[in-house]
Design a protein around this motif. Structure first.
Motif, PDB file in Angstrom:
ATOM      1  N   ALA A 281      48.881 -33.245  12.186  1.00 19.82           N
ATOM      2  CA  ALA A 281      50.007 -34.326  12.083  1.00 19.82           C
ATOM      3  C   ALA A 281      49.037 -35.664  12.871  1.00 19.82           C
ATOM      4  O   ALA A 281      48.404 -35.448  13.920  1.00 19.82           O
ATOM      5  CB  ALA A 281      51.157 -34.419  12.610  1.00 19.82           C
TER       6      ALA A 281
ATOM      7  N   VAL B 107      49.705 -39.606  14.559  1.00 22.53           N
ATOM      8  CA  VAL B 107      50.712 -40.507  15.403  1.00 22.53           C
ATOM      9  C   VAL B 107      50.121 -41.978  15.453  1.00 22.53           C
ATOM     10  O   VAL B 107      49.113 -41.747  16.187  1.00 22.53           O
ATOM     11  CB  VAL B 107      51.611 -39.956  16.244  1.00 22.53           C
TER      12      VAL B 107
ATOM     13  N   ARG C 164      46.985 -45.427   7.730  1.00 30.82           N
ATOM     14  CA  ARG C 164      47.721 -44.737   6.894  1.00 30.82           C
ATOM     15  C   ARG C 164      46.953 -44.278   5.730  1.00 30.82           C
ATOM     16  O   ARG C 164      47.043 -43.460   5.160  1.00 30.82           O
ATOM     17  CB  ARG C 164      48.859 -45.971   6.413  1.00 30.82           C
TER      18      ARG C 164
ATOM     19  N   SER D 140      49.918 -35.661   7.812  1.00 35.01           N
ATOM     20  CA  SER D 140      51.231 -36.515   7.672  1.00 35.01           C
ATOM     21  C   SER D 140      50.743 -37.733   8.595  1.00 35.01           C
ATOM     22  O   SER D 140      49.848 -37.663   9.525  1.00 35.01           O
ATOM     23  CB  SER D 140      52.289 -35.701   8.632  1.00 35.01           C
ATOM     24  N   PHE D 141      51.429 -38.728   8.458  1.00 35.86           N
ATOM     25  CA  PHE D 141      51.223 -40.123   9.149  1.00 35.86           C
ATOM     26  C   PHE D 141      52.595 -40.560   9.733  1.00 35.86           C
ATOM     27  O   PHE D 141      53.569 -40.727   8.970  1.00 35.86           O
ATOM     28  CB  PHE D 141      50.628 -40.910   8.235  1.00 35.86           C
ATOM     29  N   HIS D 142      52.686 -40.975  10.870  1.00 34.47           N
ATOM     30  CA  HIS D 142      53.924 -41.213  11.572  1.00 34.47           C
ATOM     31  C   HIS D 142      53.540 -42.494  12.344  1.00 34.47           C
ATOM     32  O   HIS D 142      52.805 -42.529  13.254  1.00 34.47           O
ATOM     33  CB  HIS D 142      54.563 -40.316  12.316  1.00 34.47           C
TER      34      HIS D 142
ATOM     35  N   LEU E 239      54.981 -45.167  15.480  1.00 36.30           N
ATOM     36  CA  LEU E 239      56.052 -45.572  16.459  1.00 36.30           C
ATOM     37  C   LEU E 239      56.072 -46.844  16.873  1.00 36.30           C
ATOM     38  O   LEU E 239      54.975 -47.467  17.073  1.00 36.30           O
ATOM     39  CB  LEU E 239      56.001 -44.523  17.775  1.00 36.30           C
TER      40      LEU E 239
ATOM     41  N   TYR F 193      56.896 -36.518  20.633  1.00 38.38           N
ATOM     42  CA  TYR F 193      56.746 -36.325  19.000  1.00 38.38           C
ATOM     43  C   TYR F 193      56.065 -34.748  18.878  1.00 38.38           C
ATOM     44  O   TYR F 193      56.729 -34.223  17.800  1.00 38.38           O
ATOM     45  CB  TYR F 193      55.743 -37.488  18.399  1.00 38.38           C
TER      46      TYR F 193
ATOM     47  N   ILE G  58      57.676 -31.558  16.356  1.00 40.78           N
ATOM     48  CA  ILE G  58      57.474 -31.179  15.316  1.00 40.78           C
ATOM     49  C   ILE G  58      56.808 -29.635  15.538  1.00 40.78           C
ATOM     50  O   ILE G  58      55.990 -29.190  14.591  1.00 40.78           O
ATOM     51  CB  ILE G  58      56.390 -31.978  14.487  1.00 40.78           C
TER      52      ILE G  58
END
Length: 221
Positions: A31, A33, A49, A58-60, A62, A109, A113
């Protein structure tokens, strides 16, 4: 054998993208972040992104805008010139507390997960003297995070002892040289790929690339 799950602290730049390719090789699930801390170029987040989407991770994001309220630096303020440090001072691009906060929140984070591994592209070999890129800082923070959350996180720094030429070699070994050269954003002036060619980040990046390509050509002869 691949380990289970990792979170990559990801900016869409050369170093963090190299770390992302490294992580995809080493871990079963990866993942990313990314942190919005009021950086001058929102393009950096969009670049990250797009890379994450292309690589299927996955891209998150903050929100770390508090940094911009506390620290005056060239990465968050357009009225501050990007320049190297003089007379022992840190460069104007140093963001105080950035890696301390980024790695701390990345670990939080990661816990949410179910990941035990955090990967960052900090480097003590080719760096601008940033104290929060040093190996001793990362090791100290790793211990502190584990104590603070009663966990067993491992912070990985694949680039810690590599210069920029060696980082390009690692990218090539991972089959990602062209991808990283063309699609990452390292430039302080927000130019994707080879960049503006003039800012300190571009000078370091392009010198490392040219050194590596010359070494590679010589080795192929």
């Amino acid at each position: 054998m691949k380990q289970d799950k990792a979170v990559v602290v990801f900016s869409g730049g050369q170093d963090s993208t190299t770390c992302l390719f490294w992580a995809l090789k080493e871990f079963k699930e990866v993942a990313t972040v990314t942190f919005d801390y009021g950086q001058r170029h929102s393009k950096e987040i969009e670049c990250a992104r797009e890379i994450a989407a292309e690589l299927g991770v996955s891209f998150h994001v903050l929100d770390m805008g508090l940094i911009n309220q506390l620290s005056a630096n060239a990465l968050t303020r357009s009225d501050i010139e990007v320049k190297e440090g003089e007379d022992g001072e840190l460069p104007s691009t140093f963001v105080e507390g950035r890696n301390l906060l980024f790695l701390s929140f990345a670990a939080i984070y990661a816990k949410q997960i179910g990941a035990k591994h955090v990967i960052t592209g900090v480097c003590e070999t080719d760096f601008s003297g940033y104290p929060d890129c040093r190996d001793i800082f990362v090791k100290s923070l790793n211990v502190t995070l584990n104590l603070s959350m009663d966990e067993q996180f491992v912070i990985h720094t694949p680039l810690m002892w590599l210069n920029k030429e060696q980082t390009w070699k690692l990218a090539d070994d991972l089959g990602a040289l062209s991808f990283i050269r063309e699609k990452t954003l390292t430039c302080y002036n927000g130019v994707i790929g080879d960049g503006c060619g003039e800012c300190p980040s571009c000078v370091l990046r392009n010198k490392g690339l040219n050194d590596y390509l010359q070494t590679k050509v010589a080795g192929d002869e």
